[in-house]
Motif scaffolding. Structure first.
Motif, PDB file in Angstrom:
ATOM      1  N   ASP A  77       0.812  -1.144   0.135  1.00  0.00           N
ATOM      2  CA  ASP A  77      -0.107  -0.196  -0.095  1.00  0.00           C
ATOM      3  C   ASP A  77       0.805   1.073   0.007  1.00  0.00           C
ATOM      4  N   ALA A  78       0.509   2.184  -0.426  1.00  0.00           N
ATOM      5  CA  ALA A  78       1.081   3.578  -0.471  1.00  0.00           C
ATOM      6  C   ALA A  78       0.667   4.401   0.774  1.00  0.00           C
ATOM      7  N   LEU A  79       1.650   4.805   1.577  1.00  0.00           N
ATOM      8  CA  LEU A  79       1.420   5.842   2.479  1.00  0.00           C
ATOM      9  C   LEU A  79       1.954   7.146   2.131  1.00  0.00           C
ATOM     10  N   VAL A  80       1.172   8.059   1.749  1.00  0.00           N
ATOM     11  CA  VAL A  80       1.652   9.283   1.295  1.00  0.00           C
ATOM     12  C   VAL A  80       1.453  10.393   2.346  1.00  0.00           C
ATOM     13  N   LEU A  81       2.470  11.186   2.659  1.00  0.00           N
ATOM     14  CA  LEU A  81       2.469  12.285   3.373  1.00  0.00           C
ATOM     15  C   LEU A  81       2.539  13.671   2.893  1.00  0.00           C
ATOM     16  N   VAL A  82       1.850  14.453   3.332  1.00  0.00           N
ATOM     17  CA  VAL A  82       1.989  15.821   2.542  1.00  0.00           C
ATOM     18  C   VAL A  82       2.472  16.672   3.709  1.00  0.00           C
ATOM     19  N   THR A  83       3.833  17.481   3.329  1.00  0.00           N
ATOM     20  CA  THR A  83       4.364  18.310   4.419  1.00  0.00           C
ATOM     21  C   THR A  83       4.552  19.650   3.659  1.00  0.00           C
ATOM     22  N   THR A  84       4.873  20.667   4.610  1.00  0.00           N
ATOM     23  CA  THR A  84       5.128  22.020   4.235  1.00  0.00           C
ATOM     24  C   THR A  84       6.703  22.290   4.514  1.00  0.00           C
ATOM     25  N   ASN A  85       7.180  23.235   3.996  1.00  0.00           N
ATOM     26  CA  ASN A  85       8.505  23.426   4.226  1.00  0.00           C
ATOM     27  C   ASN A  85       8.823  24.225   5.282  1.00  0.00           C
ATOM     28  N   GLY A  86       7.655  24.668   6.198  1.00  0.00           N
ATOM     29  CA  GLY A  86       7.675  25.410   7.116  1.00  0.00           C
ATOM     30  C   GLY A  86       7.685  24.736   8.433  1.00  0.00           C
ATOM     31  N   ALA A  87       7.075  25.493   9.472  1.00  0.00           N
ATOM     32  CA  ALA A  87       7.081  24.919  10.819  1.00  0.00           C
ATOM     33  C   ALA A  87       5.878  23.786  10.906  1.00  0.00           C
ATOM     34  N   ALA A  88       4.796  23.818  10.031  1.00  0.00           N
ATOM     35  CA  ALA A  88       3.580  22.920  10.281  1.00  0.00           C
ATOM     36  C   ALA A  88       4.186  21.670  10.033  1.00  0.00           C
ATOM     37  N   GLY A  89       5.178  21.433   9.031  1.00  0.00           N
ATOM     38  CA  GLY A  89       5.717  20.014   8.987  1.00  0.00           C
ATOM     39  C   GLY A  89       4.758  19.154   8.264  1.00  0.00           C
ATOM     40  N   THR A  90       4.481  17.678   8.567  1.00  0.00           N
ATOM     41  CA  THR A  90       3.451  17.026   8.181  1.00  0.00           C
ATOM     42  C   THR A  90       2.064  17.382   8.497  1.00  0.00           C
ATOM     43  N   VAL A  91       1.254  17.605   7.430  1.00  0.00           N
ATOM     44  CA  VAL A  91      -0.095  18.465   7.547  1.00  0.00           C
ATOM     45  C   VAL A  91      -1.212  16.894   7.011  1.00  0.00           C
ATOM     46  N   ALA A  92      -0.686  16.245   6.319  1.00  0.00           N
ATOM     47  CA  ALA A  92      -1.564  15.314   5.672  1.00  0.00           C
ATOM     48  C   ALA A  92      -1.052  13.904   5.613  1.00  0.00           C
ATOM     49  N   LEU A  93      -1.904  12.730   5.690  1.00  0.00           N
ATOM     50  CA  LEU A  93      -1.517  11.424   5.645  1.00  0.00           C
ATOM     51  C   LEU A  93      -2.664  10.609   4.643  1.00  0.00           C
ATOM     52  N   TYR A  94      -2.314  10.009   3.904  1.00  0.00           N
ATOM     53  CA  TYR A  94      -3.186   9.326   3.056  1.00  0.00           C
ATOM     54  C   TYR A  94      -2.530   7.677   2.945  1.00  0.00           C
ATOM     55  N   VAL A  95      -3.369   6.860   2.627  1.00  0.00           N
ATOM     56  CA  VAL A  95      -3.307   5.465   2.528  1.00  0.00           C
ATOM     57  C   VAL A  95      -3.953   5.026   1.166  1.00  0.00           C
ATOM     58  N   PHE A  96      -3.285   4.919   0.122  1.00  0.00           N
ATOM     59  CA  PHE A  96      -3.689   4.379  -1.064  1.00  0.00           C
ATOM     60  C   PHE A  96      -3.300   2.765  -1.158  1.00  0.00           C
ATOM     61  N   SER A  97      -4.557   2.089  -1.651  1.00  0.00           N
ATOM     62  CA  SER A  97      -4.479   0.646  -1.746  1.00  0.00           C
ATOM     63  C   SER A  97      -5.269   0.050  -2.798  1.00  0.00           C
ATOM     64  N   THR A  98      -4.565  -0.997  -3.197  1.00  0.00           N
ATOM     65  CA  THR A  98      -5.555  -1.856  -4.138  1.00  0.00           C
ATOM     66  C   THR A  98      -6.419  -3.057  -3.234  1.00  0.00           C
ATOM     67  N   HIS A  99      -6.413  -2.960  -2.010  1.00  0.00           N
ATOM     68  CA  HIS A  99      -7.178  -3.874  -1.279  1.00  0.00           C
ATOM     69  C   HIS A  99      -8.651  -4.249  -1.645  1.00  0.00           C
ATOM     70  N   GLY A 100      -8.882  -5.219  -1.819  1.00  0.00           N
ATOM     71  CA  GLY A 100     -10.275  -5.545  -2.231  1.00  0.00           C
ATOM     72  C   GLY A 100     -10.389  -5.637  -3.807  1.00  0.00           C
ATOM     73  N   GLN A 101      -9.385  -5.505  -4.365  1.00  0.00           N
ATOM     74  CA  GLN A 101      -9.573  -5.556  -5.917  1.00  0.00           C
ATOM     75  C   GLN A 101      -8.591  -6.710  -6.182  1.00  0.00           C
ATOM     76  N   PRO A 102      -9.359  -7.436  -7.469  1.00  0.00           N
ATOM     77  CA  PRO A 102      -8.570  -8.631  -8.013  1.00  0.00           C
ATOM     78  C   PRO A 102      -7.003  -8.297  -8.155  1.00  0.00           C
ATOM     79  N   ALA A 103      -6.162  -9.002  -7.640  1.00  0.00           N
ATOM     80  CA  ALA A 103      -4.808  -9.039  -8.053  1.00  0.00           C
ATOM     81  C   ALA A 103      -4.284  -9.040  -9.333  1.00  0.00           C
ATOM     82  N   GLY A 104      -3.680  -8.072  -9.883  1.00  0.00           N
ATOM     83  CA  GLY A 104      -3.483  -8.170 -11.333  1.00  0.00           C
ATOM     84  C   GLY A 104      -4.361  -8.014 -12.290  1.00  0.00           C
ATOM     85  N   GLY A 105      -5.611  -7.565 -12.072  1.00  0.00           N
ATOM     86  CA  GLY A 105      -6.656  -7.367 -12.828  1.00  0.00           C
ATOM     87  C   GLY A 105      -6.458  -6.193 -13.751  1.00  0.00           C
ATOM     88  N   SER A 106      -7.175  -6.048 -14.702  1.00  0.00           N
ATOM     89  CA  SER A 106      -6.801  -5.000 -15.684  1.00  0.00           C
ATOM     90  C   SER A 106      -7.304  -3.705 -15.076  1.00  0.00           C
TER      91      SER A 106
END
Length: 176
Positions: A77-106
């Motif tokens: 799965d892809a763990l995607v962080l969004v960060t700023t270059n300032g003091a706020a640092g990491t401001v978002a987290l997303y998990v992208f996945s193919t879970h529940g989809q047929p493996a290798g399907g088109s």
């Protein structure tokens, strides 16, 4: 008076030198950063604030984002962080996945299963299919670097609901 004039000249010369000095260009985004930036911008579930950060280049898909099986299906799965270059640092987290989809399907493609979009200086810990998101909790007198405590929210993947569910929310002491 001469000393003052000399100091002003020295200060002006130093300022001019600093302006003329070459600045190091930021590294070009990697291919995966570009792909996930486009995916977040195209996703209707991405908040307007995160889209604004990404389009104005105030925030970036963090190069520390990566692939790990956090859904327990044996696929990355892809763990995607969004960060700023300032003091706020990491401001978002997303998990992208193919879970529940047929493996290798088109029609198999990464989809966002989980998103946290209003974080501040967040850090992430991963233990199998459990994610822990930690954010600072400042008390009066704390420095920006060193809050007294952290708020830790734990999430575990729920395969039936195809998302992560919060399993705990507690405050822990900050340790270096």
């Amino acid at each position: 008076m001469r000393l003052r004039a000399a100091l002003l000249t020295l200060t002006a010369a130093a300022s001019a030198a600093a302006l003329a000095a070459p600045t190091e260009a930021p590294a070009a985004p990697s291919q995966s950063q570009q792909v996930f930036t486009r995916s977040l911008l195209d996703d209707p579930g991405t908040s307007a604030g995160i889209k604004r950060l990404l389009t104005k280049k105030i925030g970036i898909v963090d190069p520390r984002s990566g692939f790990l099986d956090v859904t327990g299906d044996g696929r990355q799965d892809a763990l995607v962080l969004v960060t700023t270059n300032g003091a706020a640092g990491t401001v978002a987290l997303y998990v992208f996945s193919t879970h529940g989809q047929p493996a290798g399907g088109s029609d198999t493609k990464l989809k966002v299963l989980f998103r946290l979009q209003s974080l501040y200086r967040a850090t992430l810990r991963i233990n199998g299919t459990a994610l822990s998101v930690l954010e600072p909790v400042w008390a009066a007198g704390d420095d920006l670097c060193c809050p007294a405590k952290l708020r830790e929210r734990d999430y575990r993947f729920d395969a039936k609901a195809l998302t992560f569910r919060r399993t705990a929310d507690h405050v822990v002491p900050f340790t270096r």
